[in-house]
Design a protein around this motif. Structure first.
Motif, PDB file in Angstrom:
ATOM      1  N   ALA A 136      -6.280  -4.778   1.635  1.00  0.00           N
ATOM      2  CA  ALA A 136      -5.426  -5.854   2.140  1.00  0.00           C
ATOM      3  C   ALA A 136      -5.670  -7.144   1.346  1.00  0.00           C
ATOM      4  CB  ALA A 136      -5.684  -6.082   3.626  1.00  0.00           C
ATOM      5  N   ALA A 137      -6.938  -7.466   1.100  1.00  0.00           N
ATOM      6  CA  ALA A 137      -7.254  -8.658   0.307  1.00  0.00           C
ATOM      7  C   ALA A 137      -6.690  -8.511  -1.105  1.00  0.00           C
ATOM      8  CB  ALA A 137      -8.761  -8.874   0.270  1.00  0.00           C
ATOM      9  N   ARG A 138      -6.782  -7.310  -1.671  1.00  0.00           N
ATOM     10  CA  ARG A 138      -6.276  -7.073  -3.021  1.00  0.00           C
ATOM     11  C   ARG A 138      -4.750  -7.257  -3.083  1.00  0.00           C
ATOM     12  NH1 ARG A 138      -8.958  -5.309  -6.961  1.00  0.00           N
ATOM     13  NH2 ARG A 138     -10.500  -4.168  -5.763  1.00  0.00           N
ATOM     14  N   GLN A 139      -4.049  -6.951  -2.000  1.00  0.00           N
ATOM     15  CA  GLN A 139      -2.602  -7.188  -1.965  1.00  0.00           C
ATOM     16  C   GLN A 139      -2.305  -8.659  -2.238  1.00  0.00           C
ATOM     17  OE1 GLN A 139      -1.885  -4.827   2.004  1.00  0.00           O
ATOM     18  NE2 GLN A 139       0.081  -5.440   1.145  1.00  0.00           N
ATOM     19  N   VAL A 140      -3.044  -9.550  -1.575  1.00  0.00           N
ATOM     20  CA  VAL A 140      -2.826 -10.991  -1.739  1.00  0.00           C
ATOM     21  C   VAL A 140      -3.301 -11.444  -3.109  1.00  0.00           C
ATOM     22  CG1 VAL A 140      -3.283 -13.292  -0.817  1.00  0.00           C
ATOM     23  CG2 VAL A 140      -3.051 -11.357   0.748  1.00  0.00           C
ATOM     24  N   GLY A 145      -1.699  -3.851   4.709  1.00  0.00           N
ATOM     25  CA  GLY A 145      -2.929  -3.952   5.477  1.00  0.00           C
ATOM     26  C   GLY A 145      -3.122  -5.356   6.014  1.00  0.00           C
ATOM     27  N   LEU A 146      -2.122  -6.208   5.835  1.00  0.00           N
ATOM     28  CA  LEU A 146      -2.215  -7.606   6.235  1.00  0.00           C
ATOM     29  C   LEU A 146      -1.669  -7.807   7.645  1.00  0.00           C
ATOM     30  CD1 LEU A 146      -0.973  -9.029   2.839  1.00  0.00           C
ATOM     31  CD2 LEU A 146      -3.301  -9.199   3.747  1.00  0.00           C
ATOM     32  N   LEU A 155       0.840  -1.195   0.000  1.00  0.00           N
ATOM     33  CA  LEU A 155       0.000   0.000   0.000  1.00  0.00           C
ATOM     34  C   LEU A 155       0.874   1.244   0.000  1.00  0.00           C
ATOM     35  CD1 LEU A 155      -2.619  -1.092   2.682  1.00  0.00           C
ATOM     36  CD2 LEU A 155      -2.794  -1.258   0.197  1.00  0.00           C
ATOM     37  N   SER A 156       0.543   2.173  -0.895  1.00  0.00           N
ATOM     38  CA  SER A 156       1.260   3.454  -0.944  1.00  0.00           C
ATOM     39  C   SER A 156       0.765   4.328   0.207  1.00  0.00           C
ATOM     40  CB  SER A 156       1.020   4.134  -2.293  1.00  0.00           C
ATOM     41  OG  SER A 156      -0.322   4.578  -2.369  1.00  0.00           O
ATOM     42  N   THR A 190       0.250  -0.838  -4.768  1.00  0.00           N
ATOM     43  CA  THR A 190       1.439  -0.478  -5.537  1.00  0.00           C
ATOM     44  C   THR A 190       2.327  -1.698  -5.743  1.00  0.00           C
ATOM     45  OG1 THR A 190       1.362   1.718  -4.549  1.00  0.00           O
ATOM     46  CG2 THR A 190       3.437   1.071  -5.578  1.00  0.00           C
ATOM     47  N   PRO A 191       2.676  -2.006  -7.003  1.00  0.00           N
ATOM     48  CA  PRO A 191       3.569  -3.145  -7.240  1.00  0.00           C
ATOM     49  C   PRO A 191       5.004  -2.809  -6.865  1.00  0.00           C
ATOM     50  CG  PRO A 191       3.041  -2.075  -9.307  1.00  0.00           C
ATOM     51  CD  PRO A 191       2.243  -1.377  -8.243  1.00  0.00           C
ATOM     52  N   VAL A 192       5.678  -3.792  -6.307  1.00  0.00           N
ATOM     53  CA  VAL A 192       7.081  -3.660  -5.927  1.00  0.00           C
ATOM     54  C   VAL A 192       7.807  -4.877  -6.479  1.00  0.00           C
ATOM     55  CG1 VAL A 192       8.705  -3.643  -3.994  1.00  0.00           C
ATOM     56  CG2 VAL A 192       6.547  -2.386  -3.820  1.00  0.00           C
TER      57      VAL A 192
END
Length: 184
Positions: A139-143, A107-108, A60-61, A67-69
């Motif tokens: 947070a779910a979108r991160q995964v 957010g995880l 998360l920015s 944000t992709p890293v």
């Protein structure tokens, strides 16, 4: 030695020749104009191409955007791809110090166990070591995005998140995530 001067009349002789040369250049060599030529869709470029020696993780920015890293996993370009479960486990470890200093966060919740990933008929099931229903959308979108990119199917993989409290409906990286808690 004195500089040689050009008589005024001689200088006027060159003006018509210069005007003619400029006119010829401006005429465009008599190439006729054309209308719009259809040549297909816009060009596309892969903004952050996947490679066996790089992981694409989503954090998360500072303004809350996913944000992709890219993280290097080694120098061996011929190395096999990193398994999706291992990539998600790296995501759960959170941002590295330099990523945190750049304002990236997560957010995880902290990881409390192993991650399991299974794939069947276009659906990827990611079993996480914590409850998934209280996860906020970001947070779910991160995964979801991290797993989709690890699978090499960022736009086509349906990702199902599972945890100790059940499962969330299948979601894609670019789509809305049904069943997650609203962002606060």
């Amino acid at each position: 030695m004195r500089p040689r001067s050009v008589p005024a009349a001689a200088g006027r002789r060159y003006v018509p020749a210069l005007v003619c040369a400029a006119a010829a250049l401006l005429a465009g060599c008599a190439v006729p104009g054309s209308g719009v030529v259809e040549a297909g869709g816009p060009a596309t470029v892969e903004a952050f191409p996947g490679a066996p020696n790089r992981l694409t993780l989503f954090f998360l920015s500072p303004d809350g955007l996913i944000t992709p890293v890219l993280r290097a996993t080694g120098d061996d370009a011929q190395a096999p791809p990193v398994p999706t479960a291992q990539v998600v486990a790296v995501l759960l470890d959170g941002p590295e110090p330099q990523e945190s200093e750049a304002g990236l966060g997560t957010g995880l919740p902290p990881s409390a166990g192993p991650v399991d990933v299974t794939s069947s008929r276009g659906t990827v099931r990611v079993t996480l070591p914590f409850p998934v229903r209280p996860l906020k959308d970001d947070a779910a979108r991160q995964v979801v995005c991290t797993a989709a990119y690890a699978e090499g199917r960022e736009d086509t993989a349906a990702i199902v998140l599972a945890g100790s409290d059940g499962t969330l409906p299948a979601a894609r990286c670019g789509g809305a995530l049904p069943g997650t808690a609203p962002a606060r």
